[in-house]
Design a protein around this motif. Structure first.
Motif, PDB file in Angstrom:
ATOM      1  N   ARG A  34       9.026  14.057  -7.314  1.00 20.56           N
ATOM      2  CA  ARG A  34       8.852  12.672  -7.325  1.00 20.56           C
ATOM      3  C   ARG A  34       9.766  12.055  -5.875  1.00 20.56           C
ATOM      4  O   ARG A  34      10.538  12.579  -5.708  1.00 20.56           O
ATOM      5  CB  ARG A  34       9.319  11.974  -8.611  1.00 20.56           C
ATOM      6  CG  ARG A  34       8.723  12.503  -9.707  1.00 20.56           C
ATOM      7  CD  ARG A  34       9.203  11.542 -10.965  1.00 20.56           C
ATOM      8  NE  ARG A  34       8.287  12.021 -12.222  1.00 20.56           N
ATOM      9  CZ  ARG A  34       7.433  11.360 -12.515  1.00 20.56           C
ATOM     10  NH1 ARG A  34       6.857  10.233 -11.902  1.00 20.56           N
ATOM     11  NH2 ARG A  34       6.648  11.710 -13.512  1.00 20.56           N
ATOM     12  N   LEU A  35       9.021  11.070  -5.054  1.00 20.31           N
ATOM     13  CA  LEU A  35       9.408  10.852  -4.220  1.00 20.31           C
ATOM     14  C   LEU A  35      10.198   9.410  -4.406  1.00 20.31           C
ATOM     15  O   LEU A  35       9.777   8.436  -5.218  1.00 20.31           O
ATOM     16  CB  LEU A  35       8.246  10.403  -3.034  1.00 20.31           C
ATOM     17  CG  LEU A  35       7.517  11.879  -2.820  1.00 20.31           C
ATOM     18  CD1 LEU A  35       6.229  11.160  -1.936  1.00 20.31           C
ATOM     19  CD2 LEU A  35       8.351  12.818  -2.281  1.00 20.31           C
ATOM     20  N   LYS A  36      11.180   8.995  -3.605  1.00 23.30           N
ATOM     21  CA  LYS A  36      11.934   7.558  -3.714  1.00 23.30           C
ATOM     22  C   LYS A  36      11.295   6.668  -2.602  1.00 23.30           C
ATOM     23  O   LYS A  36      10.800   7.190  -1.473  1.00 23.30           O
ATOM     24  CB  LYS A  36      13.286   7.984  -3.266  1.00 23.30           C
ATOM     25  CG  LYS A  36      14.163   8.520  -4.422  1.00 23.30           C
ATOM     26  CD  LYS A  36      15.613   8.771  -4.114  1.00 23.30           C
ATOM     27  CE  LYS A  36      16.284   9.563  -5.089  1.00 23.30           C
ATOM     28  NZ  LYS A  36      17.836   9.518  -4.674  1.00 23.30           N
ATOM     29  N   ILE A  37      11.248   5.638  -2.841  1.00 23.79           N
ATOM     30  CA  ILE A  37      10.667   4.546  -1.881  1.00 23.79           C
ATOM     31  C   ILE A  37      11.511   4.399  -0.744  1.00 23.79           C
ATOM     32  O   ILE A  37      12.880   4.117  -0.978  1.00 23.79           O
ATOM     33  CB  ILE A  37      10.581   3.109  -2.876  1.00 23.79           C
ATOM     34  CG1 ILE A  37       9.639   3.170  -3.887  1.00 23.79           C
ATOM     35  CG2 ILE A  37       9.980   2.065  -1.966  1.00 23.79           C
ATOM     36  CD1 ILE A  37       8.299   3.495  -3.567  1.00 23.79           C
ATOM     37  N   LYS A  38      11.215   4.300   0.219  1.00 19.90           N
ATOM     38  CA  LYS A  38      11.779   4.140   1.532  1.00 19.90           C
ATOM     39  C   LYS A  38      11.716   2.740   2.046  1.00 19.90           C
ATOM     40  O   LYS A  38      10.698   2.414   2.369  1.00 19.90           O
ATOM     41  CB  LYS A  38      11.348   5.382   2.748  1.00 19.90           C
ATOM     42  CG  LYS A  38      11.750   6.671   2.209  1.00 19.90           C
ATOM     43  CD  LYS A  38      11.380   7.574   3.227  1.00 19.90           C
ATOM     44  CE  LYS A  38      11.402   9.025   3.090  1.00 19.90           C
ATOM     45  NZ  LYS A  38      10.903   9.886   3.997  1.00 19.90           N
ATOM     46  N   ASP A  39      12.765   2.119   1.795  1.00 18.82           N
ATOM     47  CA  ASP A  39      12.638   0.774   2.386  1.00 18.82           C
ATOM     48  C   ASP A  39      12.110   0.587   4.033  1.00 18.82           C
ATOM     49  O   ASP A  39      11.292  -0.436   4.156  1.00 18.82           O
ATOM     50  CB  ASP A  39      14.030  -0.230   2.362  1.00 18.82           C
ATOM     51  CG  ASP A  39      14.060  -0.343   0.776  1.00 18.82           C
ATOM     52  OD1 ASP A  39      13.176  -0.395   0.058  1.00 18.82           O
ATOM     53  OD2 ASP A  39      15.337  -0.709   0.399  1.00 18.82           O
ATOM     54  N   ASN A  40      12.672   1.392   4.696  1.00 18.71           N
ATOM     55  CA  ASN A  40      12.434   1.368   6.078  1.00 18.71           C
ATOM     56  C   ASN A  40      10.875   1.824   6.332  1.00 18.71           C
ATOM     57  O   ASN A  40      10.321   1.534   7.451  1.00 18.71           O
ATOM     58  CB  ASN A  40      13.403   2.143   6.845  1.00 18.71           C
ATOM     59  CG  ASN A  40      13.264   3.566   6.666  1.00 18.71           C
ATOM     60  OD1 ASN A  40      12.808   4.139   5.753  1.00 18.71           O
ATOM     61  ND2 ASN A  40      13.983   4.355   7.771  1.00 18.71           N
ATOM     62  N   SER A  41      10.425   2.490   5.558  1.00 20.17           N
ATOM     63  CA  SER A  41       9.192   2.888   5.758  1.00 20.17           C
ATOM     64  C   SER A  41       8.094   1.653   5.942  1.00 20.17           C
ATOM     65  O   SER A  41       6.687   2.012   6.185  1.00 20.17           O
ATOM     66  CB  SER A  41       8.472   3.942   4.699  1.00 20.17           C
ATOM     67  OG  SER A  41       8.584   3.430   3.520  1.00 20.17           O
ATOM     68  N   ALA A 101       1.052  -1.243   0.061  1.00 15.40           N
ATOM     69  CA  ALA A 101       0.088   0.079  -0.006  1.00 15.40           C
ATOM     70  C   ALA A 101       0.967   1.212   0.039  1.00 15.40           C
ATOM     71  O   ALA A 101       0.457   2.151  -0.730  1.00 15.40           O
ATOM     72  CB  ALA A 101      -0.820   0.030   1.149  1.00 15.40           C
ATOM     73  N   LEU A 102       1.838   1.258   0.827  1.00 12.84           N
ATOM     74  CA  LEU A 102       2.961   2.418   0.728  1.00 12.84           C
ATOM     75  C   LEU A 102       3.600   2.480  -0.602  1.00 12.84           C
ATOM     76  O   LEU A 102       3.604   3.859  -1.104  1.00 12.84           O
ATOM     77  CB  LEU A 102       3.903   2.198   1.974  1.00 12.84           C
ATOM     78  CG  LEU A 102       3.219   2.503   3.150  1.00 12.84           C
ATOM     79  CD1 LEU A 102       4.124   2.051   4.433  1.00 12.84           C
ATOM     80  CD2 LEU A 102       2.903   3.807   3.494  1.00 12.84           C
ATOM     81  N   ARG A 103       3.958   1.585  -1.073  1.00 12.03           N
ATOM     82  CA  ARG A 103       4.565   1.554  -2.547  1.00 12.03           C
ATOM     83  C   ARG A 103       3.580   2.165  -3.405  1.00 12.03           C
ATOM     84  O   ARG A 103       3.910   2.861  -4.380  1.00 12.03           O
ATOM     85  CB  ARG A 103       5.148   0.224  -2.847  1.00 12.03           C
ATOM     86  CG  ARG A 103       5.756   0.053  -4.194  1.00 12.03           C
ATOM     87  CD  ARG A 103       6.578  -1.223  -4.484  1.00 12.03           C
ATOM     88  NE  ARG A 103       7.384  -1.748  -3.263  1.00 12.03           N
ATOM     89  CZ  ARG A 103       7.390  -2.477  -2.485  1.00 12.03           C
ATOM     90  NH1 ARG A 103       6.112  -3.134  -2.368  1.00 12.03           N
ATOM     91  NH2 ARG A 103       8.079  -2.793  -1.349  1.00 12.03           N
ATOM     92  N   GLN A 104       2.480   1.571  -3.472  1.00 12.15           N
ATOM     93  CA  GLN A 104       1.197   2.320  -4.298  1.00 12.15           C
ATOM     94  C   GLN A 104       1.048   3.792  -4.189  1.00 12.15           C
ATOM     95  O   GLN A 104       0.888   4.406  -5.012  1.00 12.15           O
ATOM     96  CB  GLN A 104       0.116   1.382  -4.406  1.00 12.15           C
ATOM     97  CG  GLN A 104      -0.950   1.621  -5.026  1.00 12.15           C
ATOM     98  CD  GLN A 104      -2.254   1.064  -5.106  1.00 12.15           C
ATOM     99  OE1 GLN A 104      -2.249  -0.167  -5.609  1.00 12.15           O
ATOM    100  NE2 GLN A 104      -3.473   1.507  -4.678  1.00 12.15           N
ATOM    101  N   ALA A 105       0.816   4.148  -2.782  1.00  7.93           N
ATOM    102  CA  ALA A 105       0.620   5.483  -2.456  1.00  7.93           C
ATOM    103  C   ALA A 105       2.056   6.168  -3.163  1.00  7.93           C
ATOM    104  O   ALA A 105       1.634   7.332  -3.890  1.00  7.93           O
ATOM    105  CB  ALA A 105       0.676   5.562  -1.273  1.00  7.93           C
ATOM    106  N   VAL A 106       3.228   6.160  -3.086  1.00 14.12           N
ATOM    107  CA  VAL A 106       4.356   6.680  -3.645  1.00 14.12           C
ATOM    108  C   VAL A 106       4.021   6.716  -5.095  1.00 14.12           C
ATOM    109  O   VAL A 106       4.183   7.702  -5.872  1.00 14.12           O
ATOM    110  CB  VAL A 106       5.599   5.898  -3.118  1.00 14.12           C
ATOM    111  CG1 VAL A 106       6.874   6.723  -3.986  1.00 14.12           C
ATOM    112  CG2 VAL A 106       5.441   6.184  -1.775  1.00 14.12           C
ATOM    113  N   GLU A 107       3.748   5.523  -5.600  1.00 14.73           N
ATOM    114  CA  GLU A 107       3.694   5.559  -7.076  1.00 14.73           C
ATOM    115  C   GLU A 107       2.461   6.224  -7.787  1.00 14.73           C
ATOM    116  O   GLU A 107       2.419   7.240  -8.741  1.00 14.73           O
ATOM    117  CB  GLU A 107       3.527   3.985  -7.753  1.00 14.73           C
ATOM    118  CG  GLU A 107       4.582   3.298  -7.446  1.00 14.73           C
ATOM    119  CD  GLU A 107       4.426   1.875  -7.601  1.00 14.73           C
ATOM    120  OE1 GLU A 107       3.245   1.221  -7.439  1.00 14.73           O
ATOM    121  OE2 GLU A 107       5.410   1.169  -7.884  1.00 14.73           O
TER     122      GLU A 107
END
Length: 833
Positions: free
Chosen positions: A512-519, A82-88
């Motif tokens: 544009r935001l980068k995916i944060k693995d720790n998020s 969900a977080l990844r989709q939100a960033v995308e």
């Protein structure tokens, strides 16, 4: 007033590409939709991200905003995706995300504060206190509950900064959104997870405590459709920023017709009311915007589209039907129309018209040969009403509106000089009308032509190849030397580069935001500690009277929860009652709903609870946190069931945001494995969970009272007779299953599952779950003696470590106390989709 309307956003739904295009082409200012995952309309087509990228660009170039719904409750294992989709979605240029899950919202705020968040109507926000809490949590816009009035909206707007969005047209839920477990408990399809099966649209019979019918059976929980088009000036004046049209499951012709009507009304122009009805209606209502509608809210006869009345059957034969049309200009029939006959016996019959003939006397002849759909002629009677449920002309207009037209004018000027690089100047208008110009060039020295020199016709051919881009060539001028060579490949690339540069300049900038693995590591949403050794969970008991509280306290309850509102016609609690509750350490339970005008009452009650010395407060909606802060009271808190804590991120967010939070009651839609996983994470973070294990399962909390509407005669112009004073009542479905209904002191209804929850036999598993610090019995509506007996049985089971045989015997005793009724294990094993 028109100035206010100019700023009112008409927000249209899109469950498909065709509906999206129809919305923007029909005048909508904004569109809301969902990607393939995490949207509350899981059965819509929804959108893949690559397709959505093009649509967002297409809408933005036309000045329309795009909001993406991620408005479902999420499991822990779904949060990373969900977080990844939100960033995308943010990186695609979506203007805001619509969010329900408190855990997702908190993670987004902490990790990606650049992403704009709108609070979904699934959060059940309905007063100024709740909206202020949403503002503090980072929400820029709040989508208010459908049950608010114009006066409520104006008061909220006056006290809050957040933009307000309200539903203005389409289907109504009978339950406060976000608070419905009906579909979930009846069929395992959760509305909170986007999979509602709409059991509220089925037939029910209101019956009293003896099973005697009250009134006629019908679709007693099926509201009419909302239609607020006549109230646009009042809504704008009240402070509404966005007027939302329901319908992500609806067809493009519906989206086109409704969007066009509301866009015209916003401009102060005439709109076609007949098309609004023809697009889809269960009859129309303005719901609670101006009055308490009572039974006038409901569509008792029909739960689905009723269409538009054409006329009545005038003649029936084996070869044809004759319909006498109503004397209106809109009463027409065309091939391809869908008709439905409301027959006098045997139910309704629908079919698609293949051929028809309009007669001079105002009748229409329908040959029966080749009709699409079955007609049972013996059930038809002259005089039966005929409705048009699908209009072929409206469908054709919807198909036209759903095309991706090239409607943006592009102005080009080409400069081509011998031995120099070509230049292309491109100009277009921003949505606000301001002209923007860019230049593009190619890494190409223009040589002299050997055979076919370039001319204006060649430029027109190559630079005008814009089909499907959204642009059309409005003007082309050129400063072109004679006898030069310009390859088509160079001109095509110039066109593409110029158009890309122009759109980049016209479109709103996106950081544009980068995916944060720790998020995605939900273990890091709170301080991690090693799970401490723990004893057995405490026994928590919810009751509805001081007498019941005293009784269960003496029967062994560790924690006492007292419902802070009364059943309809019950005597109000006194100061002496509150002191008695305080002596046994009772906590007060706040309701989910407190309409704007009721907030002063709850401020007073909370002050009385504090003065009496109640031990803590259970909060069921954001407004409770705000009122406690207003009166500067910081008692121990429990995030209660109506807050829909579905994952550990949400539970830990409650603890972090409210430092006096002691526990979070986990969603009743989680299964045992999910409960254990959430509990383990909470235990590692030093926080505690609570799980309901017995008693009442509320499936609906509604502003509409079926008791008053069906038995009490309550309508928009008539007060309820107080029908519920003398008996208990239930709604009985067509299979004979009964759902108890209770009215509260505010004349709102609470509908319960017919089978109560009982997880007594699962006690060994519950006791072993880490992080689960309390097990709750919901004993509202129990007499004090019965509540005490139930409590003693559970106390003995918790303390005794009984065998499976002993637990089964204890369960049988509980069934005896419930009149032999069956129990349910709810979602403990099956969970929800």
């Amino acid at each position: 007033m028109q100035n206010n309307l100019d700023n009112l956003e008409i927000l249209a739904p899109a469950g498909s590409r065709e509906a999206f295009l129809a919305a923007v082409n029909s005048g909508a200012d904004a569109v809301y939709l969902a990607a393939k995952n995490f949207g509350a309309r899981a059965y819509a087509d929804n959108f893949e991200l690559p397709e959505l990228a093009g649509l967002v660009r297409w809408a933005h170039l036309r000045g329309a905003a795009v909001y993406a719904a991620m408005n479902t409750l999420l499991r822990d294992d779904e949060l990373p995706a969900a977080l990844r989709q939100a960033v995308e979605l943010h990186n695609l240029g979506v203007d805001a995300l619509i969010v329900q899950d408190w855990g997702l919202a908190d993670l987004l705020r902490e990790n990606y504060p650049q992403i704009a968040l709108n609070a979904s109507t699934q959060m059940t926000l309905h007063n100024a206190a709740a909206v202020r809490q949403a503002e503090k949590a980072g929400f820029k816009r709040v989508i208010l509950a459908r049950e608010v009035s114009l006066a409520d909206i104006a008061a909220i707007h006056a006290e809050c900064r957040a933009e307000l969005e309200v539903f203005g047209h389409g289907a109504l839920c009978i339950c406060f959104s976000g608070q419905c477990l009906f579909s979930s408990l009846v069929g395992g399809r959760s509305g909170n997870r986007g999979r509602c099966a709409q059991p509220c649209r089925l037939k029910y019979q209101l019956v009293d405590g003896n099973g005697k019918p009250v009134g006629e059976a019908g679709h007693l929980l099926s509201p009419k459709d909302l239609n607020a088009i006549e109230l646009l000036p009042e809504l704008a004046a009240a402070g509404v920023a966005s007027l939302k049209i329901e319908g992500r499951m609806k067809r493009p012709e519906y989206v086109a017709a409704v969007s066009a009507a509301y866009a015209a009304a916003k401009r102060g122009e005439p709109y076609d009311e007949q098309k609004l009805r023809q697009a889809f209606n269960r009859d129309f209502t303005q719901a609670y915007l101006q009055t308490e509608p009572g039974r006038d809210l409901m569509s008792y006869e029909r739960p689905s589209n009723r269409g538009v009345k054409l006329g009545r059957l005038d003649k029936i034969s084996q070869r044809e039907l004759l319909i006498k049309l109503d004397n209106t200009a809109d009463a027409t029939v065309r091939p391809g129309d869908g008709l439905e006959i409301w027959v006098s016996r045997g139910g309704r019959q629908g079919f698609v018209v293949k051929d028809c003939q309009l007669l001079p006397d105002g009748r229409v002849r329908l040959p029966l040969a080749g009709l699409q759909g079955a007609l049972h002629l013996p059930n038809l009677v002259v005089g039966d009403r005929v409705f048009k449920t699908a209009d072929s002309a409206l469908q054709n207009a919807g198909a036209v509106a759903a095309a991706a037209y090239d409607t943006l004018p592009l102005y080009l000027h080409f400069v081509g000089r011998l031995a120099e690089k070509p230049l292309l100047q491109a100009s277009g208008a921003a949505p606000d009308g301001a002209r923007t110009t860019v230049l593009a060039t190619a890494d190409y020295q223009i040589p002299a032509a050997q055979k076919r020199p370039a001319d204006l016709a060649l430029l027109q051919k190559q630079l005008g190849r814009l089909g499907g881009s959204g642009w059309y060539l409005a003007e082309l001028t050129a400063d072109l030397d004679e006898g030069v060579m310009l390859p088509a490949s160079v001109l095509n690339q110039l066109r593409r580069d110029a158009l890309a540069a122009l759109e980049e300049k016209l479109l709103p900038p996106v950081k544009r935001l980068k995916i944060k693995d720790n998020s995605y590591n939900i273990e890091k949403t709170g301080p991690v500690k090693s799970p401490a050794r723990r004893g057995r969970p405490k026994l928590a008991v919810l009751v509805d009277s001081p007498a019941a509280a005293i009784a269960v306290s003496e029967a062994g309850a560790d924690l006492l929860y007292w419902r802070g509102w009364q059943q309809r016609f019950a005597a109000p609690s006194t100061a002496a009652d509150l002191r008695r509750l305080a002596t046994v350490g009772a906590w007060g339970v706040l309701p989910t709903i407190a309409l704007q005008a009721e907030l002063p009452l709850w401020r007073r009650r909370l002050a009385e609870w504090r003065q009496a010395g109640l031990a803590g407060v259970l909060v069921n909606n954001l407004w409770g946190f705000e009122l406690l802060a207003e009166i500067d009271w910081q008692p121990p808190l429990l995030a209660d069931l109506a807050l829909n804590t579905f994952n550990s991120a949400a539970a830990l967010a409650w603890r972090r945001q409210y430092t006096n939070m002691q526990r979070a009651a986990l969603s009743r839609e989680l299964n045992s494995r999910q409960l254990e996983a959430v509990g383990r994470r909470l235990s590692a973070a030093g926080f505690k969970a609570e799980v309901q294990v017995f008693g009442n399962l509320e499936v609906m909390n509604s502003r509409h009272c079926p008791l008053g509407a069906v038995g009490g005669g309550h309508s928009a112009g008539r007060a309820c007779s107080g029908f519920c004073r003398t008996n208990n009542f239930s709604l009985r479905d067509e299979k004979g299953f009964c759902f108890p209904v209770y009215g509260d002191e505010f004349c709102r209804s609470h509908i319960y599952n017919g089978y109560q929850l009982c997880l007594l036999e699962e006690l060994p598993l519950l006791v072993s779950m880490p992080g689960v610090a309390a097990l709750r019995l919901d004993l509202q509506y129990y007499a004090p003696e019965a509540a005490a007996e139930v409590c003693r049985i559970w106390r003995q089971a918790l303390d005794g470590g009984q065998s499976a045989e002993e637990l089964a015997a204890a369960k049988r005793r509980l069934q005896e106390l419930n009149g032999g009724q069956k129990f349910t294990k709810g979602h403990f094993f099956r969970g929800v989709e």
